[in-house]
Motif scaffolding. Structure first.
Motif, PDB file in Angstrom:
ATOM      1  N   LYS A 108      55.476  -4.358  -8.240  1.00  0.00           N
ATOM      2  CA  LYS A 108      55.647  -5.502  -8.597  1.00  0.00           C
ATOM      3  C   LYS A 108      56.549  -6.346  -7.383  1.00  0.00           C
ATOM      4  O   LYS A 108      57.196  -5.842  -7.062  1.00  0.00           O
ATOM      5  CB  LYS A 108      56.262  -5.940  -9.731  1.00  0.00           C
ATOM      6  N   GLU A 109      55.835  -7.327  -6.983  1.00  0.00           N
ATOM      7  CA  GLU A 109      56.402  -8.496  -5.999  1.00  0.00           C
ATOM      8  C   GLU A 109      56.663  -7.701  -4.826  1.00  0.00           C
ATOM      9  O   GLU A 109      57.284  -8.389  -3.726  1.00  0.00           O
ATOM     10  CB  GLU A 109      57.779  -8.794  -6.642  1.00  0.00           C
ATOM     11  N   CYS A 110      55.900  -6.507  -4.388  1.00  0.00           N
ATOM     12  CA  CYS A 110      55.937  -6.003  -2.968  1.00  0.00           C
ATOM     13  C   CYS A 110      54.897  -6.645  -2.185  1.00  0.00           C
ATOM     14  O   CYS A 110      53.743  -7.233  -2.534  1.00  0.00           O
ATOM     15  CB  CYS A 110      55.736  -4.656  -3.216  1.00  0.00           C
ATOM     16  N   ASP A 111      54.926  -6.558  -0.956  1.00  0.00           N
ATOM     17  CA  ASP A 111      54.226  -7.347   0.215  1.00  0.00           C
ATOM     18  C   ASP A 111      53.448  -6.129   0.982  1.00  0.00           C
ATOM     19  O   ASP A 111      52.277  -6.435   1.439  1.00  0.00           O
ATOM     20  CB  ASP A 111      55.049  -8.114   1.123  1.00  0.00           C
ATOM     21  N   LEU A 112      53.860  -5.026   0.980  1.00  0.00           N
ATOM     22  CA  LEU A 112      53.227  -3.946   1.843  1.00  0.00           C
ATOM     23  C   LEU A 112      53.586  -2.542   1.154  1.00  0.00           C
ATOM     24  O   LEU A 112      54.755  -2.295   0.694  1.00  0.00           O
ATOM     25  CB  LEU A 112      53.575  -4.114   3.053  1.00  0.00           C
ATOM     26  N   VAL A 113      52.649  -1.550   1.276  1.00  0.00           N
ATOM     27  CA  VAL A 113      53.029  -0.170   1.054  1.00  0.00           C
ATOM     28  C   VAL A 113      53.097   0.470   2.108  1.00  0.00           C
ATOM     29  O   VAL A 113      52.265   0.634   3.017  1.00  0.00           O
ATOM     30  CB  VAL A 113      51.883   0.309  -0.137  1.00  0.00           C
ATOM     31  N   VAL A 114      53.998   1.587   2.192  1.00  0.00           N
ATOM     32  CA  VAL A 114      54.164   2.731   3.006  1.00  0.00           C
ATOM     33  C   VAL A 114      54.273   3.879   2.398  1.00  0.00           C
ATOM     34  O   VAL A 114      55.269   4.175   1.457  1.00  0.00           O
ATOM     35  CB  VAL A 114      55.558   2.502   4.059  1.00  0.00           C
ATOM     36  N   SER A 115      53.592   4.993   2.600  1.00  0.00           N
ATOM     37  CA  SER A 115      53.612   6.241   1.866  1.00  0.00           C
ATOM     38  C   SER A 115      53.663   7.383   2.800  1.00  0.00           C
ATOM     39  O   SER A 115      52.842   7.491   3.802  1.00  0.00           O
ATOM     40  CB  SER A 115      52.172   6.202   1.229  1.00  0.00           C
ATOM     41  N   ALA A 116      54.747   8.122   2.722  1.00  0.00           N
ATOM     42  CA  ALA A 116      55.090   9.326   3.449  1.00  0.00           C
ATOM     43  C   ALA A 116      55.109  10.520   2.372  1.00  0.00           C
ATOM     44  O   ALA A 116      55.664  11.557   2.792  1.00  0.00           O
ATOM     45  CB  ALA A 116      56.525   9.013   3.949  1.00  0.00           C
ATOM     46  N   LEU A 117      54.007  10.607   1.451  1.00  0.00           N
ATOM     47  CA  LEU A 117      53.852  11.442   0.617  1.00  0.00           C
ATOM     48  C   LEU A 117      53.171  12.927   1.324  1.00  0.00           C
ATOM     49  O   LEU A 117      52.457  12.669   2.215  1.00  0.00           O
ATOM     50  CB  LEU A 117      52.947  11.144  -0.545  1.00  0.00           C
ATOM     51  N   SER A 118      53.592  14.043   0.725  1.00  0.00           N
ATOM     52  CA  SER A 118      53.107  15.135   1.423  1.00  0.00           C
ATOM     53  C   SER A 118      51.945  15.608   0.073  1.00  0.00           C
ATOM     54  O   SER A 118      51.895  14.983  -0.625  1.00  0.00           O
ATOM     55  CB  SER A 118      53.986  16.297   1.492  1.00  0.00           C
ATOM     56  N   THR A 119      51.329  16.598   0.465  1.00  0.00           N
ATOM     57  CA  THR A 119      50.328  17.227  -0.303  1.00  0.00           C
ATOM     58  C   THR A 119      51.022  17.932  -1.584  1.00  0.00           C
ATOM     59  O   THR A 119      50.372  18.047  -2.742  1.00  0.00           O
ATOM     60  CB  THR A 119      49.136  18.140   0.173  1.00  0.00           C
ATOM     61  N   ASP A 120      52.258  18.369  -1.452  1.00  0.00           N
ATOM     62  CA  ASP A 120      53.269  18.867  -2.433  1.00  0.00           C
ATOM     63  C   ASP A 120      52.482  20.200  -2.990  1.00  0.00           C
ATOM     64  O   ASP A 120      52.571  20.365  -4.166  1.00  0.00           O
ATOM     65  CB  ASP A 120      53.582  17.807  -3.449  1.00  0.00           C
ATOM     66  N   GLY A 121      51.795  20.899  -2.355  1.00  0.00           N
ATOM     67  CA  GLY A 121      50.979  22.089  -2.861  1.00  0.00           C
ATOM     68  C   GLY A 121      50.010  21.810  -3.936  1.00  0.00           C
ATOM     69  O   GLY A 121      49.657  22.700  -4.644  1.00  0.00           O
ATOM     70  N   ALA A 122      49.662  20.742  -4.041  1.00  0.00           N
ATOM     71  CA  ALA A 122      48.567  20.439  -5.045  1.00  0.00           C
ATOM     72  C   ALA A 122      47.571  19.170  -4.527  1.00  0.00           C
ATOM     73  O   ALA A 122      47.447  19.066  -3.381  1.00  0.00           O
ATOM     74  CB  ALA A 122      49.279  19.767  -6.430  1.00  0.00           C
ATOM     75  N   ASN A 123      47.245  18.450  -5.091  1.00  0.00           N
ATOM     76  CA  ASN A 123      46.156  17.410  -4.826  1.00  0.00           C
ATOM     77  C   ASN A 123      46.946  15.905  -4.738  1.00  0.00           C
ATOM     78  O   ASN A 123      46.367  15.048  -5.473  1.00  0.00           O
ATOM     79  CB  ASN A 123      44.746  17.248  -5.574  1.00  0.00           C
ATOM     80  N   VAL A 124      48.102  15.895  -4.768  1.00  0.00           N
ATOM     81  CA  VAL A 124      48.879  14.583  -4.936  1.00  0.00           C
ATOM     82  C   VAL A 124      48.030  13.354  -4.129  1.00  0.00           C
ATOM     83  O   VAL A 124      48.148  12.465  -4.934  1.00  0.00           O
ATOM     84  CB  VAL A 124      50.363  14.799  -4.553  1.00  0.00           C
ATOM     85  N   LEU A 125      48.039  13.710  -2.998  1.00  0.00           N
ATOM     86  CA  LEU A 125      47.473  12.471  -2.185  1.00  0.00           C
ATOM     87  C   LEU A 125      46.126  11.835  -2.627  1.00  0.00           C
ATOM     88  O   LEU A 125      46.092  10.777  -3.143  1.00  0.00           O
ATOM     89  CB  LEU A 125      47.175  12.879  -0.795  1.00  0.00           C
TER      90      LEU A 125
END
Length: 207
Positions: free
Chosen positions: A63-80
């Protein structure tokens, strides 16, 4: 500008957050474990405790954000691949068009075998492809989303500080590139906030 960051507590995310804060951006994070937020960031950001795989948590945090940055890893599953559809839906409802993510060099185009990705070709030195496959699925979803996405694709990623000196190439890994530090990956990713280059593109990153 208010930025939502995913993967704040990771190796690249934490370094990226430092750049964001030093430049005066407002930073909000979605984190599963707030106790893992680095001490130097803890008092300088706001956060939502939650899981990127839970729709309500994503909706609340964005909410109220302008832009998203994702530095997520796969975390050993299908997170992405499982989180990206949730994120895309929330971004569209909130009217956010720009997302920058950290991917892997495996999803860049192969020079040796045109028409396939690096992880599918003889260029890949990895015997296990599960993580690259998850990144590939996430890439496909972003490609079809209509959003202004950029996927930063570093090669081998050891810890290290930023030098500010590296090579980049749209859709391909720079020739003979073999490594890039977490610091320089964060440095380049941050530069995309300042200058909106490589829209709807992957970017290979290496020394």
């Amino acid at each position: 500008m208010k930025i939502l960051m995913l993967g704040l507590t990771g190796r690249v995310g934490s370094k990226m957050a430092e750049y964001v804060l030093e430049d005066g951006f407002y930073l909000h994070a979605l984190v599963r474990s707030p106790e893992k937020i680095p001490p130097n960031l803890n008092q300088r950001i706001s956060y939502t405790k939650g899981d990127v795989l839970h729709k309500n948590d994503v909706v609340q945090s964005i909410k109220e954000c302008d832009l998203v940055v994702s530095a997520l890893s796969t975390d050993g599953a299908n997170v992405l691949s499982e989180s990206i559809p949730i994120l895309v839906e929330a971004m569209k409802k909130e009217g956010i068009s720009r997302i920058i993510t950290i991917g892997t060099a495996g999803i860049l185009e192969s020079r040796a075998e045109p028409g396939v990705l690096r992880y599918q070709s003889s260029e890949s030195k990895r015997t296990l492809t599960r993580a690259a496959e998850d990144h590939h699925k996430a890439f496909t979803i972003l490609e079809e989303s209509g959003l202004d996405w950029t996927i930063v694709c570093p090669t081998y990623l050891p810890d290290g500080e930023a030098t500010g000196v590296y090579r980049i190439e749209k859709d391909y890994l720079p020739e003979e590139g073999s490594r890039i530090t977490t610091g320089d990956t964060a440095h380049f990713t941050f530069s995309l906030l300042k200058e909106p280059r490589f829209l709807q593109s992957r970017v290979g990153l290496a020394y």
